[in-house]
Write a protein that holds these residues in place. Sequence first.
Motif, PDB file in Angstrom:
ATOM      1  N   LYS A  96       0.837  -1.212   0.000  1.00  0.00           N
ATOM      2  CA  LYS A  96       0.000   0.000   0.000  1.00  0.00           C
ATOM      3  C   LYS A  96       0.874   1.264   0.000  1.00  0.00           C
ATOM      4  O   LYS A  96       0.639   2.186  -0.783  1.00  0.00           O
ATOM      5  N   ASN A  97       1.890   1.294   0.865  1.00  0.00           N
ATOM      6  CA  ASN A  97       2.762   2.470   0.948  1.00  0.00           C
ATOM      7  C   ASN A  97       3.513   2.707  -0.352  1.00  0.00           C
ATOM      8  O   ASN A  97       3.678   3.857  -0.771  1.00  0.00           O
ATOM      9  N   CYS A  98       3.978   1.644  -1.000  1.00  0.00           N
ATOM     10  CA  CYS A  98       4.662   1.798  -2.291  1.00  0.00           C
ATOM     11  C   CYS A  98       3.719   2.393  -3.329  1.00  0.00           C
ATOM     12  O   CYS A  98       4.083   3.332  -4.049  1.00  0.00           O
ATOM     13  N   LEU A  99       2.522   1.855  -3.402  1.00  0.00           N
ATOM     14  CA  LEU A  99       1.538   2.372  -4.363  1.00  0.00           C
ATOM     15  C   LEU A  99       1.241   3.842  -4.092  1.00  0.00           C
ATOM     16  O   LEU A  99       1.235   4.665  -5.022  1.00  0.00           O
ATOM     17  N   LEU A 100       1.003   4.185  -2.839  1.00  0.00           N
ATOM     18  CA  LEU A 100       0.674   5.566  -2.488  1.00  0.00           C
ATOM     19  C   LEU A 100       1.860   6.506  -2.708  1.00  0.00           C
ATOM     20  O   LEU A 100       1.710   7.587  -3.280  1.00  0.00           O
ATOM     21  N   ASP A 101       3.061   6.090  -2.260  1.00  0.00           N
ATOM     22  CA  ASP A 101       4.243   6.950  -2.395  1.00  0.00           C
ATOM     23  C   ASP A 101       4.567   7.271  -3.845  1.00  0.00           C
ATOM     24  O   ASP A 101       5.043   8.352  -4.161  1.00  0.00           O
ATOM     25  N   GLY A 103       2.285   7.246  -6.237  1.00  0.00           N
ATOM     26  CA  GLY A 103       1.088   7.765  -6.900  1.00  0.00           C
ATOM     27  C   GLY A 103       0.502   6.799  -7.914  1.00  0.00           C
ATOM     28  O   GLY A 103      -0.077   7.218  -8.914  1.00  0.00           O
ATOM     29  N   ILE A 104       0.652   5.506  -7.637  1.00  0.00           N
ATOM     30  CA  ILE A 104       0.117   4.492  -8.547  1.00  0.00           C
ATOM     31  C   ILE A 104      -1.304   4.154  -8.124  1.00  0.00           C
ATOM     32  O   ILE A 104      -1.541   3.734  -6.990  1.00  0.00           O
ATOM     33  N   ASP A 105      -2.235   4.348  -9.041  1.00  0.00           N
ATOM     34  CA  ASP A 105      -3.642   4.044  -8.775  1.00  0.00           C
ATOM     35  C   ASP A 105      -3.892   2.602  -9.200  1.00  0.00           C
ATOM     36  O   ASP A 105      -3.770   2.271 -10.376  1.00  0.00           O
ATOM     37  N   TRP A 106      -4.216   1.758  -8.237  1.00  0.00           N
ATOM     38  CA  TRP A 106      -4.455   0.346  -8.565  1.00  0.00           C
ATOM     39  C   TRP A 106      -5.935   0.061  -8.477  1.00  0.00           C
ATOM     40  O   TRP A 106      -6.679   0.195  -9.428  1.00  0.00           O
ATOM     41  N   LYS A 107      -6.403  -0.301  -7.319  1.00  0.00           N
ATOM     42  CA  LYS A 107      -7.815  -0.543  -7.087  1.00  0.00           C
ATOM     43  C   LYS A 107      -8.103  -0.074  -5.671  1.00  0.00           C
ATOM     44  O   LYS A 107      -7.180   0.096  -4.876  1.00  0.00           O
ATOM     45  N   PRO A 108      -9.368   0.149  -5.347  1.00  0.00           N
ATOM     46  CA  PRO A 108      -9.647   0.719  -4.030  1.00  0.00           C
ATOM     47  C   PRO A 108      -9.311  -0.206  -2.857  1.00  0.00           C
ATOM     48  O   PRO A 108      -8.963   0.255  -1.780  1.00  0.00           O
ATOM     49  N   TYR A 109      -9.401  -1.513  -3.067  1.00  0.00           N
ATOM     50  CA  TYR A 109      -9.093  -2.448  -1.989  1.00  0.00           C
ATOM     51  C   TYR A 109      -8.729  -3.811  -2.575  1.00  0.00           C
ATOM     52  O   TYR A 109      -9.012  -4.090  -3.738  1.00  0.00           O
ATOM     53  N   ALA A 110      -8.114  -4.629  -1.733  1.00  0.00           N
ATOM     54  CA  ALA A 110      -7.800  -6.007  -2.126  1.00  0.00           C
ATOM     55  C   ALA A 110      -8.121  -6.929  -0.955  1.00  0.00           C
ATOM     56  O   ALA A 110      -7.904  -6.569   0.209  1.00  0.00           O
ATOM     57  N   ARG A 111      -8.609  -8.091  -1.282  1.00  0.00           N
ATOM     58  CA  ARG A 111      -8.861  -9.106  -0.262  1.00  0.00           C
ATOM     59  C   ARG A 111      -7.589  -9.938  -0.096  1.00  0.00           C
ATOM     60  O   ARG A 111      -6.859 -10.163  -1.059  1.00  0.00           O
ATOM     61  N   ARG A 172      -9.560 -10.978   4.794  1.00  0.00           N
ATOM     62  CA  ARG A 172      -9.492  -9.600   5.291  1.00  0.00           C
ATOM     63  C   ARG A 172      -9.441  -8.687   4.079  1.00  0.00           C
ATOM     64  O   ARG A 172      -9.185  -9.122   2.963  1.00  0.00           O
ATOM     65  N   THR A 173      -9.609  -7.389   4.327  1.00  0.00           N
ATOM     66  CA  THR A 173      -9.590  -6.410   3.251  1.00  0.00           C
ATOM     67  C   THR A 173      -8.607  -5.300   3.587  1.00  0.00           C
ATOM     68  O   THR A 173      -8.595  -4.786   4.699  1.00  0.00           O
ATOM     69  N   CYS A 174      -7.792  -4.930   2.606  1.00  0.00           N
ATOM     70  CA  CYS A 174      -6.859  -3.812   2.745  1.00  0.00           C
ATOM     71  C   CYS A 174      -7.300  -2.723   1.785  1.00  0.00           C
ATOM     72  O   CYS A 174      -7.471  -2.974   0.590  1.00  0.00           O
ATOM     73  N   SER A 175      -7.486  -1.529   2.315  1.00  0.00           N
ATOM     74  CA  SER A 175      -7.847  -0.378   1.489  1.00  0.00           C
ATOM     75  C   SER A 175      -6.587   0.254   0.910  1.00  0.00           C
ATOM     76  O   SER A 175      -5.572   0.375   1.609  1.00  0.00           O
ATOM     77  N   PHE A 176      -6.647   0.659  -0.348  1.00  0.00           N
ATOM     78  CA  PHE A 176      -5.519   1.328  -0.974  1.00  0.00           C
ATOM     79  C   PHE A 176      -5.785   2.814  -1.178  1.00  0.00           C
ATOM     80  O   PHE A 176      -5.139   3.458  -1.974  1.00  0.00           O
ATOM     81  N   LYS A 177      -6.717   3.336  -0.420  1.00  0.00           N
ATOM     82  CA  LYS A 177      -6.997   4.781  -0.434  1.00  0.00           C
ATOM     83  C   LYS A 177      -6.144   5.437   0.648  1.00  0.00           C
ATOM     84  O   LYS A 177      -5.760   4.819   1.617  1.00  0.00           O
ATOM     85  N   LYS A 178      -5.883   6.714   0.462  1.00  0.00           N
ATOM     86  CA  LYS A 178      -5.106   7.466   1.463  1.00  0.00           C
ATOM     87  C   LYS A 178      -5.880   7.586   2.742  1.00  0.00           C
ATOM     88  O   LYS A 178      -7.037   7.626   2.829  1.00  0.00           O
TER      89      LYS A 178
END
Length: 178
Positions: A96-101, A103-111, A172-178
């Motif tokens: 998540k931190n790599c994607l956010l740092d 600025g890579i937009d992937w998907k809103p969440y992943a299971r 579980r679910t991980c959000s990839f939103k800030k």
Amino acid sequence: MARFIVFDVETPNRKNNRMSAVGITVVEEGKISKEFYSLVNPETDFDYFNVKLTGISKASVKDAPTFPELWQQIEPLFSDGMLVAHNASFDMNVLKNCLLDYGIDWKPYARYLCTVKMGRSLFPDRSHKLNMVCEHFGISLNHHQADSDSHACAEILLRYLEAGAEVKDFIRTCSFKK
């Protein structure tokens, strides 16, 4: 049976917002079907502790792809199955931190699934450290090497599924939103 994307990351420092290596092991139809490994140039400093633990240094990754470069290659894998890791909150947060740092937009969440949580439920009286679980099951491990760790985690997942673990109980679910 579901398709599982078992992964492990190594980090260059205690910030845990960049990867220095990633290992991916794909499990399909109850078998390991594909494996992938790459060093990653994290474009940041390395802590002595992390270098000592993983053997990966700034010199090791100087010619390795950066995360955005590597993501183009591994994103199809990450998007095509249930993510799995041992102590998954760590690996999911680094992803998540790599994607956010970057600025890579992937998907809103992943299971995802965590083999530590699965193990604690199935075998509450055992240690759930990766090396201890591997020792118990006779799984080869070169600990803190992302390819070996992801392979070992995949083997553990298969053992837990054979022992009767119900995937739906551990999602579980991980959000990839800030």
